[in-house]
Each structure stands twice: as structure tokens, then as C-alpha cells.
Design a protein around this motif. Structure first.
Motif, PDB file in Angstrom:
ATOM      1  N   GLN A   1     -21.315 -18.274 -19.818  1.00 41.30           N
ATOM      2  CA  GLN A   1     -20.039 -18.902 -20.159  1.00 41.30           C
ATOM      3  C   GLN A   1     -18.982 -18.585 -19.102  1.00 41.30           C
ATOM      4  O   GLN A   1     -18.214 -19.463 -18.685  1.00 41.30           O
ATOM      5  N   ARG A   2     -18.955 -17.324 -18.649  1.00 44.12           N
ATOM      6  CA  ARG A   2     -17.962 -16.932 -17.641  1.00 44.12           C
ATOM      7  C   ARG A   2     -18.232 -17.638 -16.314  1.00 44.12           C
ATOM      8  O   ARG A   2     -17.303 -18.110 -15.658  1.00 44.12           O
TER       9      ARG A   2
ATOM     10  N   GLU B   1     -17.083 -21.200 -16.521  1.00 42.39           N
ATOM     11  CA  GLU B   1     -15.622 -21.279 -16.493  1.00 42.39           C
ATOM     12  C   GLU B   1     -15.087 -21.114 -15.064  1.00 42.39           C
ATOM     13  O   GLU B   1     -14.194 -21.852 -14.632  1.00 42.39           O
TER      14      GLU B   1
ATOM     15  N   ALA C   1     -15.820 -24.188 -13.056  1.00 43.39           N
ATOM     16  CA  ALA C   1     -15.033 -25.354 -13.471  1.00 43.39           C
ATOM     17  C   ALA C   1     -13.554 -25.215 -13.129  1.00 43.39           C
ATOM     18  O   ALA C   1     -12.916 -26.174 -12.676  1.00 43.39           O
ATOM     19  N   ASN C   2     -13.011 -24.008 -13.336  1.00 45.05           N
ATOM     20  CA  ASN C   2     -11.554 -23.844 -13.257  1.00 45.05           C
ATOM     21  C   ASN C   2     -11.084 -22.726 -12.328  1.00 45.05           C
ATOM     22  O   ASN C   2      -9.878 -22.503 -12.204  1.00 45.05           O
TER      23      ASN C   2
ATOM     24  N   ALA D   1      -8.265 -18.984 -14.081  1.00 45.12           N
ATOM     25  CA  ALA D   1      -8.311 -19.321 -15.506  1.00 45.12           C
ATOM     26  C   ALA D   1      -8.697 -18.127 -16.368  1.00 45.12           C
ATOM     27  O   ALA D   1      -8.365 -18.075 -17.558  1.00 45.12           O
ATOM     28  N   LEU D   2      -9.396 -17.153 -15.782  1.00 44.08           N
ATOM     29  CA  LEU D   2      -9.853 -15.983 -16.528  1.00 44.08           C
ATOM     30  C   LEU D   2      -8.975 -14.762 -16.291  1.00 44.08           C
ATOM     31  O   LEU D   2      -9.156 -13.731 -16.957  1.00 44.08           O
TER      32      LEU D   2
ATOM     33  N   ASP E   1     -14.522 -17.777  -5.622  1.00 44.39           N
ATOM     34  CA  ASP E   1     -15.116 -18.135  -6.911  1.00 44.39           C
ATOM     35  C   ASP E   1     -16.646 -18.033  -6.858  1.00 44.39           C
ATOM     36  O   ASP E   1     -17.275 -17.538  -7.793  1.00 44.39           O
TER      37      ASP E   1
END
Length: 262
Positions: free
Chosen positions: A132-133, A136, A139-140, A144-145, A176
Motif C-alpha cells: 500500500q505504501r 501511494e 502514485a502521489n 503525500a505520506l 520516490d
């Protein structure tokens, strides 16, 4: 600052302290570079050869295509230590760096005479959480985190200081792809069985307010190794070397004296 060309990756590293001193190798956490250890350096004793490096996909090191495996991260520092002719080091690993320490000790005990497993575990999280991380981040972006990560990394008191901005900036300025690549390495790692076979002096360090690797996880991990020690640093989260550098350095120094490293 120096670069080691290891073939598939080029690692940024630096050596401080006494070039002829006893070696201490530091391996930092996910989303940070080797500056993570800056706060403790003034408090460490003289006569140490301090080796720090940026893992692949972080800091000033190169970024091979991900995802990465823990085996690759272990092999990177193994080759760096061989290149620098470092043996019988104290290896200090925090978070993913602590996983790297465990893997290296299993593979090359000639390189490590003692290790510090700081804010880490034999297994951290679940593949589902890491998937999930990673999704994320792809994607963003890390941004975002970032706020949630700051809550897990630092105590409430520290999060109210201006210094928090330094560490948030360090996190979001990591690539990223490098962050996602190393996240995959954590996701795929379970060292409970190999770590339980280790026999070397080991110190576990935990932060009382660590939201990423809680104290119980750190204690459970070092308890796998007979004769290990454990120290809890209060008023600190996932990066106690940042929040409580004097205590962190004092604990390291005592461990080095107890194990005859200095």
C-alpha cells in the motif's frame, strides 16, 4: 564525500574520525541519508573510524531500477566494507539499516564483531502494508505520506519544534523510486530464523514513542540473540539519535567499552 563504484551501484560514503581508529559502520533508515548520524558524532569518543554511507536509491548514491531486495542491500555494504578493507567493525543499523546489519552478520561474521540494532525488527510490518505504501509513493510521491511519517518518527514534543522541518525536507527529497525500492526490500524480509542463530554481542535501542518499530518489536528481535542487551530511550520516536543524541552516544560508547571495542 567519496563514491565507491560497486558495479551495479555507486555508493556515496564518508569517513570521519581517526583514519587508523577502530571501525564503526553506520547504516541509516528508510527515507534518510547519512546525515542522520550527524547529531551524535560530537558526543562519541576519540579514536574511532566512523564510516557512513547512503544506501542505494538514497542521498547521493546511485539509484538502480527497483524494486530492491534485502540481499542487494546487504551485498552493497559488504562490498563497500571489502573495498575499504574494514573488518571486525561495530555495525550500527537503524530501521532498515538494522535489518541490513542482521543480514550482514548472518552472511559475513568476519566483518562484524558486534552490532547495534536500533529501532528495527527481524520483520517489520506486513507485505500488505508495504504494498500500500509503495503504491501511494508511486502514485502521489513521498510528500503525500510525509506528515504521517513524521508522527511515527518523532515524539510529540519534537514535532512542535522548527527542527522537524529539516527531517521532513530530508524525507521528501529522497527519490520516490529509491524509497519504493527499499520499501520492497523491507516487505520481503523475515529474519526471525537466521537472526536466532547469531552469536555476537548485540545491543538493541528503542524509542519510547516510536510509531514505526515499537519497543516491544526491538526487544523481541534482540532477545533472539543470547546475551543481548536492550536500552529504551524515553522522549524519542523512531530516530532517537536525532531527538536524544547525547544519551544515544553514551549508550553506544558504553556498549563499545563493554565489548572491548574501545
Amino acid at each position: 564525500m567519496q563514491i565507491a563504484d560497486l558495479g551495479d551501484v555507486k555508493l556515496h560514503y564518508r569517513i570521519d574520525g581517526d583514519p587508523d581508529g577502530v571501525p564503526v559502520v553506520f547504516s541509516n533508515s528508510l527515507g534518510t541519508d547519512l546525515r542522520l548520524w550527524d547529531p551524535i558524532l560530537p558526543y562519541l569518543p576519540k579514536g574511532l573510524k566512523l564510516i557512513r554511507y547512503d544506501k542505494r536509491g538514497h542521498g547521493l548514491s546511485s539509484m538502480p531500477r527497483g524494486p530492491y531486495s534485502m540481499g542487494a542491500l546487504v551485498r552493497d555494504v559488504e562490498r563497500l566494507m571489502d573495498l575499504l578493507e574494514i573488518k571486525k567493525a561495530l555495525f550500527v543499523g537503524l530501521s532498515i539499516g538494522g535489518m541490513t546489519a542482521q543480514g550482514l552478520a548472518v552472511k559475513r561474521l568476519d566483518l562484524i564483531r558486534a552490532m547495534v540494532l536500533s529501532n528495527t525488527g527481524a520483520k517489520i510490518g506486513t507485505p500488505e502494508v508495504w504494498d500500500q505504501r509503495i503504491a501511494e509513493v508511486k502514485a502521489n510521491g513521498i510528500e503525500a505520506l510525509a506528515d504521517g511519517i513524521m508522527e511515527r518518527w518523532f515524539s510529540k514534543g519534537f514535532r512542535s519544534t522548527l527542527e522537524l522541518e529539516l527531517w521532513r525536507n530530508m524525507l521528501v527529497r529522497q527519490p520516490d523510486e529509491g524509497y519504493a525500492g527499499c520499501s520492497a526490500a523491507i516487505s520481503g524480509t523475515d529474519f526471525y530464523t537466521p537472526t536466532s542463530g547469531l552469536r555476537l554481542p548485540t545491543l538493541g535501542i528503542a524509542g519510547s514513542e516510536d510509531g514505526s518499530t515499537p519497543p516491544d518489536l526491538v526487544r523481541e528481535t534482540v532477545d533472539l540473540i543470547p546475551g543481548s542487551q536492550f536500552h529504551l530511550i524515553r522522549k524519542a520516536g523512531h530516530l532517537p539519535c536525532v531527538e536524544q543524541p547525547e544519551e544515544y552516544a553514551a549508550v553506544l560508547t558504553k556498549f563499545m567499552r563493554d565489548t572491548g571495542h574501545i
